[in-house]
Design a protein around this motif. Structure first.
Motif, short mmCIF file in Angstrom:
data_model
loop_
_atom_site.label_atom_id
_atom_site.label_comp_id
_atom_site.label_asym_id
_atom_site.label_seq_id
_atom_site.Cartn_x
_atom_site.Cartn_y
_atom_site.Cartn_z
N THR A 231 0.80 -1.23 0.00
CA THR A 231 0.00 0.00 0.00
C THR A 231 0.83 1.28 0.00
O THR A 231 0.29 2.36 -0.23
N ALA A 232 2.11 1.19 0.29
CA ALA A 232 2.96 2.38 0.34
C ALA A 232 4.40 1.95 0.11
O ALA A 232 4.71 0.75 0.07
N TRP A 233 5.29 2.94 -0.05
CA TRP A 233 6.72 2.68 -0.27
C TRP A 233 7.49 3.23 0.93
O TRP A 233 7.27 4.36 1.35
N ASN A 234 8.36 2.41 1.47
CA ASN A 234 9.20 2.85 2.59
C ASN A 234 10.57 2.20 2.46
O ASN A 234 10.70 0.98 2.43
N TYR A 235 11.61 3.03 2.35
CA TYR A 235 12.97 2.53 2.23
C TYR A 235 13.28 1.69 3.47
O TYR A 235 13.07 2.14 4.60
N SER A 236 13.81 0.47 3.26
CA SER A 236 13.79 -0.47 4.38
C SER A 236 14.81 -1.58 4.23
O SER A 236 15.54 -1.67 3.25
N ILE A 237 14.77 -2.47 5.22
CA ILE A 237 15.60 -3.66 5.25
C ILE A 237 15.09 -4.77 4.31
O ILE A 237 15.58 -5.89 4.36
N SER A 238 14.14 -4.43 3.45
CA SER A 238 13.53 -5.44 2.58
C SER A 238 14.57 -6.25 1.81
O SER A 238 14.42 -7.47 1.65
N THR A 239 15.60 -5.59 1.30
CA THR A 239 16.59 -6.31 0.50
C THR A 239 17.44 -7.23 1.37
O THR A 239 17.92 -8.26 0.90
N ASP A 240 17.61 -6.90 2.64
CA ASP A 240 18.27 -7.83 3.55
C ASP A 240 17.45 -9.11 3.71
O ASP A 240 18.02 -10.20 3.82
N ILE A 241 16.13 -8.97 3.68
CA ILE A 241 15.28 -10.15 3.77
C ILE A 241 15.37 -10.97 2.48
O ILE A 241 15.36 -12.21 2.52
N LEU A 242 15.50 -10.31 1.34
CA LEU A 242 15.76 -11.05 0.10
C LEU A 242 17.03 -11.88 0.25
O LEU A 242 17.09 -13.03 -0.21
N GLY A 243 18.06 -11.29 0.88
CA GLY A 243 19.30 -12.02 1.11
C GLY A 243 19.08 -13.24 1.98
O GLY A 243 19.65 -14.31 1.73
N ALA A 244 18.24 -13.11 3.01
CA ALA A 244 17.94 -14.25 3.88
C ALA A 244 17.20 -15.35 3.11
O ALA A 244 17.45 -16.54 3.31
N ILE A 245 16.31 -14.94 2.21
CA ILE A 245 15.58 -15.91 1.39
C ILE A 245 16.54 -16.62 0.43
O ILE A 245 16.47 -17.85 0.26
N LEU A 246 17.44 -15.87 -0.20
CA LEU A 246 18.45 -16.49 -1.06
C LEU A 246 19.27 -17.52 -0.29
O LEU A 246 19.54 -18.62 -0.77
N GLN A 247 19.65 -17.14 0.92
CA GLN A 247 20.46 -18.03 1.75
C GLN A 247 19.70 -19.32 2.07
O GLN A 247 20.26 -20.42 2.00
N ARG A 248 18.43 -19.20 2.41
CA ARG A 248 17.62 -20.38 2.71
C ARG A 248 17.40 -21.25 1.46
O ARG A 248 17.49 -22.47 1.51
N MET A 249 17.12 -20.61 0.34
CA MET A 249 16.77 -21.38 -0.85
C MET A 249 17.99 -22.06 -1.48
O MET A 249 17.87 -23.16 -2.02
N ASP A 250 19.13 -21.41 -1.42
CA ASP A 250 20.34 -22.03 -1.97
C ASP A 250 21.11 -22.84 -0.93
O ASP A 250 22.12 -23.46 -1.24
N ASP A 251 20.66 -22.79 0.32
CA ASP A 251 21.22 -23.57 1.41
C ASP A 251 22.72 -23.35 1.58
O ASP A 251 23.50 -24.29 1.73
N LYS A 252 23.12 -22.10 1.54
CA LYS A 252 24.51 -21.73 1.82
C LYS A 252 24.55 -20.26 2.19
O LYS A 252 23.59 -19.52 1.90
N PRO A 253 25.61 -19.80 2.84
CA PRO A 253 25.67 -18.41 3.27
C PRO A 253 25.53 -17.43 2.11
O PRO A 253 25.93 -17.72 0.98
N LEU A 254 24.96 -16.28 2.41
CA LEU A 254 24.67 -15.30 1.36
C LEU A 254 25.92 -14.89 0.59
O LEU A 254 25.85 -14.67 -0.62
N ASP A 255 27.06 -14.75 1.26
CA ASP A 255 28.25 -14.34 0.52
C ASP A 255 28.62 -15.37 -0.54
O ASP A 255 29.04 -15.01 -1.65
N GLU A 256 28.40 -16.64 -0.25
CA GLU A 256 28.67 -17.67 -1.25
C GLU A 256 27.63 -17.64 -2.37
O GLU A 256 27.95 -17.86 -3.54
N VAL A 257 26.38 -17.36 -2.01
CA VAL A 257 25.32 -17.26 -3.02
C VAL A 257 25.65 -16.16 -4.02
O VAL A 257 25.59 -16.36 -5.25
N ILE A 258 25.99 -14.98 -3.50
CA ILE A 258 26.28 -13.84 -4.38
C ILE A 258 27.53 -14.11 -5.21
O ILE A 258 27.59 -13.77 -6.41
N ALA A 259 28.54 -14.72 -4.63
CA ALA A 259 29.75 -15.05 -5.38
C ALA A 259 29.42 -16.02 -6.52
O ALA A 259 29.86 -15.83 -7.66
#
Length: 406
Positions: free
Chosen positions: A186-214
């Motif tokens: 319903t609205a836009w608020n600059y936030s930690i949302s992208t950090d949560i994307l990182g947590a989702i990536l980490q869960r889905m790829d089953d490895k730490p985020l730094d390894e996922v991004i690499a």
């Protein structure tokens, strides 16, 4: 990786007018001590029309081409691209509820009252938070540094955004106890949302985020100097970082020689934790400008990228209509928001020369980039002064850059 500059005239730039930009930075920002240093890259297509390095990285050490800068929120587009790879793989959809991957959040409520010494009173969300809400910052999450609401205060009290804050799994658990500021979508608020994307990536790829991004982004693109933790043998390339001070102008915040980015972070922040170089981020931007491909490596589909840089704000409006944020890396007028980037939807409203459809973002330490597909232009600016709202240098550079386009 050494950057090679072509003849600006061959790339459709007036060289004399381009050279006014570093002269302006020198006279207005470096000589008066407003900025410690400045690195500017302007490219067209895959070539460079301009590269300037000014000021000292550390006392007595001129800024080098291979300097490794704290890019803060310029991490967000990298994380967002990695997430969209999951979408392309059919493993997740933008319409999926976030609680599909984060079941701890299934019963998140919206703030009604309370906070501080009083328990929060909440109501159910009108609709669940979806993955698209995380990408476009319509999730109802926030940043503690905005200091406007009891929700912001709860983030600060729990030190959620500290460099040494909780790891991503603990982060999720803590946030399950804090209400959303508004109904998702319903609205836009600059936030930690992208950090949560990182947590989702980490869960889905089953490895730490730094390894996922690499694995997904930096290694395939040859971004050899882009890290969450800068290796010890590269620490001599990290400039000093400053914070604005009303009387001293710049106060040392994070010395390059002992930078916190040289230590393993407790929290791998997909929203703001990375460091990078001009050369590496240029490779990332070239991939974006080239429809998701670079040097024969496909990172993202062309149509997926088109989707990312379209405006996804509710009803198609700009941030003046939808933003509840005190601070962001965008001016609000004429700016829409896509899936990881701001995008210009009404260039006249921005008051700055440019193109509808250019997309961009910046970082807390006054770094910035934009990509303009209409003009085939890339701009990357690096310095190290927080907060990024201190000076209007990005807008000034953009105006001067387009004045030089023939």
């Amino acid at each position: 990786m050494t950057l090679s500059v072509s003849d600006p005239a061959d790339l459709g730039f007036n060289q004399t007018l381009l050279e006014r930009i570093p002269a302006h930075i020198q006279s207005k920002y470096l000589e008066p001590g407003r900025l410690p240093h400045a690195a500017l890259l302007i490219g067209r297509g895959h070539e460079l029309a301009h590269l300037s390095l000014q000021g000292n990285a550390r006392e007595g050490q001129p800024l080098r081409e291979d300097a490794i800068f704290r890019i803060a929120s310029m991490t967000k587009p990298i994380t967002s691209v990695a997430f969209m790879q999951l979408v392309e793989e059919g493993r997740i959809a933008l319409s999926d509820p976030v609680h599909r991957i984060i079941p701890e959040w299934k019963d998140l409520g919206v703030f009604v009252s309370g906070g501080g010494a009083q328990p929060f009173v909440t109501r159910p969300t009108a609709q669940p938070m979806r993955m698209i809400d995380l990408l476009r910052h319509t999730s109802g999450l926030t940043y503690g540094f905005q200091e406007r609401t009891p929700i912001d205060a709860a983030y600060r009290a729990r030190k959620l955004e500290a460099f040494a804050g909780p790891d991503l799994e603990e982060f999720i658990k803590i946030l399950a106890q804090i209400p959303l500021q508004f109904d998702p979508g319903t609205a836009w608020n600059y936030s930690i949302s992208t950090d949560i994307l990182g947590a989702i990536l980490q869960r889905m790829d089953d490895k730490p985020l730094d390894e996922v991004i690499a694995d997904r982004i930096t290694k395939p693109l040859g971004m050899v100097d882009t890290h969450f933790q800068i290796p010890e043998d590269k620490l001599d390339r990290v400039p000093d970082c400053y914070v604005f001070h009303p009387t001293e102008k710049m106060k040392l915040y994070d010395p390059g020689a002992t930078t916190a980015w040289g230590r393993k972070p407790s929290q791998l922040s997909g929203g703001g934790g990375m460091a990078s170089t001009l050369s590496d981020y240029h490779r990332f931007c070239r991939m974006l400008l080239n429809g998701g491909r670079l040097d024969g490596v496909r990172i993202l589909g062309r149509k997926t990228l088109d989707l990312m840089v379209a405006n996804h704000l509710p009803g198609g409006g700009d941030l003046t209509q939808h933003s509840k944020a005190l601070f962001s890396e965008a001016e609000n007028a004429g700016a829409g928001f896509g899936l990881g980037f701001a995008t210009t939807i009404d260039n006249a409203a921005t008051g700055v020369a440019g193109s509808n459809g250019d997309f961009y973002w910046g970082g807390m330490f006054s770094t910035a980039f934009f990509v303009d597909p209409a003009e085939d232009v890339i701009m990357i600016f690096m310095t190290q002064l927080m907060p990024s709202s201190t000076y209007p240098i990005r807008r000034e550079i953009k105006s001067m850059l387009y004045a030089a386009v023939e």
